[in-house]
Design a protein around this motif. Structure first.
Motif, PDB file in Angstrom:
ATOM      1  N   MET A  88       0.852  -1.157   0.000  1.00  0.00           N
ATOM      2  CA  MET A  88       0.000   0.000   0.000  1.00  0.00           C
ATOM      3  C   MET A  88       0.904   1.228   0.000  1.00  0.00           C
ATOM      4  N   ILE A  89       0.374   2.297  -0.567  1.00  0.00           N
ATOM      5  CA  ILE A  89       1.086   3.571  -0.521  1.00  0.00           C
ATOM      6  C   ILE A  89       0.085   4.689  -0.231  1.00  0.00           C
ATOM      7  N   THR A  90       0.632   5.794   0.232  1.00  0.00           N
ATOM      8  CA  THR A  90      -0.156   7.010   0.337  1.00  0.00           C
ATOM      9  C   THR A  90       0.567   8.111  -0.426  1.00  0.00           C
ATOM     10  N   TYR A  91      -0.223   8.970  -1.034  1.00  0.00           N
ATOM     11  CA  TYR A  91       0.289  10.158  -1.712  1.00  0.00           C
ATOM     12  C   TYR A  91      -0.035  11.385  -0.869  1.00  0.00           C
ATOM     13  N   GLN A  92       0.896  12.335  -0.865  1.00  0.00           N
ATOM     14  CA  GLN A  92       0.622  13.661  -0.334  1.00  0.00           C
ATOM     15  C   GLN A  92       0.107  14.463  -1.526  1.00  0.00           C
ATOM     16  N   LEU A 137      -3.872  10.351   0.288  1.00  0.00           N
ATOM     17  CA  LEU A 137      -4.641   9.457  -0.579  1.00  0.00           C
ATOM     18  C   LEU A 137      -4.039   8.066  -0.481  1.00  0.00           C
ATOM     19  N   LEU A 138      -4.841   7.111  -0.072  1.00  0.00           N
ATOM     20  CA  LEU A 138      -4.420   5.721   0.072  1.00  0.00           C
ATOM     21  C   LEU A 138      -4.605   5.006  -1.253  1.00  0.00           C
ATOM     22  N   VAL A 139      -3.585   4.275  -1.690  1.00  0.00           N
ATOM     23  CA  VAL A 139      -3.647   3.505  -2.931  1.00  0.00           C
ATOM     24  C   VAL A 139      -3.309   2.056  -2.613  1.00  0.00           C
ATOM     25  N   GLY A 140      -4.137   1.146  -3.103  1.00  0.00           N
ATOM     26  CA  GLY A 140      -3.865  -0.253  -2.826  1.00  0.00           C
ATOM     27  C   GLY A 140      -4.462  -1.148  -3.884  1.00  0.00           C
ATOM     28  N   SER A 141      -4.194  -2.325  -3.798  1.00  0.00           N
ATOM     29  CA  SER A 141      -3.090  -2.886  -3.055  1.00  0.00           C
ATOM     30  C   SER A 141      -2.498  -4.010  -3.871  1.00  0.00           C
ATOM     31  N   ALA A 166      10.566  -2.299  -4.457  1.00  0.00           N
ATOM     32  CA  ALA A 166      10.431  -1.320  -5.535  1.00  0.00           C
ATOM     33  C   ALA A 166       9.409  -1.758  -6.578  1.00  0.00           C
ATOM     34  N   ALA A 167       9.301  -3.050  -6.813  1.00  0.00           N
ATOM     35  CA  ALA A 167       8.341  -3.537  -7.823  1.00  0.00           C
ATOM     36  C   ALA A 167       6.903  -3.245  -7.395  1.00  0.00           C
ATOM     37  N   ALA A 168       6.589  -3.458  -6.127  1.00  0.00           N
ATOM     38  CA  ALA A 168       5.243  -3.162  -5.632  1.00  0.00           C
ATOM     39  C   ALA A 168       4.975  -1.665  -5.689  1.00  0.00           C
ATOM     40  N   LEU A 169       5.964  -0.867  -5.303  1.00  0.00           N
ATOM     41  CA  LEU A 169       5.822   0.584  -5.365  1.00  0.00           C
ATOM     42  C   LEU A 169       5.550   1.036  -6.794  1.00  0.00           C
ATOM     43  N   ALA A 170       6.317   0.527  -7.739  1.00  0.00           N
ATOM     44  CA  ALA A 170       6.138   0.907  -9.147  1.00  0.00           C
ATOM     45  C   ALA A 170       4.762   0.492  -9.659  1.00  0.00           C
ATOM     46  N   SER A 171       4.323  -0.689  -9.294  1.00  0.00           N
ATOM     47  CA  SER A 171       3.017  -1.183  -9.732  1.00  0.00           C
ATOM     48  C   SER A 171       1.879  -0.320  -9.181  1.00  0.00           C
ATOM     49  N   LEU A 172       1.968   0.031  -7.900  1.00  0.00           N
ATOM     50  CA  LEU A 172       0.938   0.866  -7.287  1.00  0.00           C
ATOM     51  C   LEU A 172       0.942   2.269  -7.877  1.00  0.00           C
ATOM     52  N   LYS A 173       2.134   2.828  -8.079  1.00  0.00           N
ATOM     53  CA  LYS A 173       2.224   4.160  -8.687  1.00  0.00           C
ATOM     54  C   LYS A 173       1.656   4.159 -10.102  1.00  0.00           C
ATOM     55  N   VAL A 206       4.988  10.350  -3.078  1.00  0.00           N
ATOM     56  CA  VAL A 206       4.510   9.230  -2.266  1.00  0.00           C
ATOM     57  C   VAL A 206       4.964   9.509  -0.841  1.00  0.00           C
ATOM     58  N   ALA A 207       4.024   9.533   0.080  1.00  0.00           N
ATOM     59  CA  ALA A 207       4.332   9.842   1.476  1.00  0.00           C
ATOM     60  C   ALA A 207       4.807   8.623   2.255  1.00  0.00           C
ATOM     61  N   HIS A 208       4.259   7.459   1.910  1.00  0.00           N
ATOM     62  CA  HIS A 208       4.570   6.275   2.715  1.00  0.00           C
ATOM     63  C   HIS A 208       4.248   5.010   1.915  1.00  0.00           C
ATOM     64  N   GLN A 209       5.021   3.975   2.154  1.00  0.00           N
ATOM     65  CA  GLN A 209       4.761   2.647   1.583  1.00  0.00           C
ATOM     66  C   GLN A 209       4.861   1.635   2.704  1.00  0.00           C
ATOM     67  N   TRP A 210       3.957   0.658   2.724  1.00  0.00           N
ATOM     68  CA  TRP A 210       4.009  -0.382   3.748  1.00  0.00           C
ATOM     69  C   TRP A 210       3.353  -1.655   3.242  1.00  0.00           C
TER      70      TRP A 210
END
Length: 143
Positions: A1-5, A30-34, A47-54, A69-73
Motif C-alpha cells: 500500500m502507498i499514500t500520496y501527499q 490518498l491511500l492507494v492499494g493494493s 520497488a516492484a510493488a511501489l512501481a506497480s501501485l504508482k 509518495v508519502a509512505h509505503q508499507w
C-alpha cells in the motif's frame, strides 16, 4: 500500500478501477492499494510493488504523477488454507473462541462473523449453521 501527499480535495470519494483503489483519508493523504503476494510473515516492501501501485494510481488519476509518495508499507492478511474463516471455540480449550482467517474479506465479513460468534458465546440458535466455520482439529492441522 502507498499514500500520496496530494492537494486537498483532489479525490473526494473512493475510486475503484482494475482491481486497485484510491481512498481519500481524513488526514489528507490518498491511500492507494493494493498488491497481493504469498510472503508468509514478511512485511518487507519492494520497488516492484511501489512501481506497480504508482502506475495504477497515476493511470486512474494522472495528477498523482506530480505528487510525492508519502509512505509505503505492507500488511498481513491471515487466511485459512481453504478460505473459510475460523469462528468458534478451540477444540482443546472450549472457553477460548476465535474469529480469524478472513483473508482479504475481514472488514466485509466482520458484522456477520461477529454475529455468528456472539450467538455461540451466548448459546443462542445461530442464524446460519456454524459447523463449516468451527476450528476443528482437522481444519487446524492444515494451517
Amino acid at each position: 500500500m502507498i499514500t500520496y501527499q496530494a492537494p486537498k480535495d483532489l479525490v473526494q470519494r473512493v475510486v475503484l478501477k482494475d482491481g486497485r483503489y484510491i481512498i481519500p483519508r481524513a488526514d489528507g493523504l490518498l491511500l492507494v492499494g493494493s498488491t497481493l503476494e504469498e510472503a508468509g510473515f514478511d512485511k518487507t516492501t519492494d520497488a516492484a510493488a511501489l512501481a506497480s501501485l504508482k502506475q495504477s494510481a497515476e493511470a486512474i488519476l494522472p495528477a498523482l504523477a506530480l505528487c510525492p509518495v508519502a509512505h509505503q508499507w505492507a500488511g498481513l492478511r491471515p487466511g485459512s488454507p481453504e478460505g473459510i474463516p475460523f469462528i468458534g471455540a478451540l477444540p482443546e480449550w472450549p472457553n477460548v473462541f476465535v474469529n480469524a482467517g478472513h483473508y482479504r474479506n475481514g472488514l466485509v465479513l466482520a458484522p456477520a462473523s461477529t454475529h455468528l460468534l456472539v450467538d455461540q458465546l451466548l448459546g443462542r440458535e445461530p442464524v446460519i449453521d456454524p459447523a463449516p466455520y468451527q476450528p476443528t482439529p482437522e481444519r487446524l492441522i492444515n494451517t
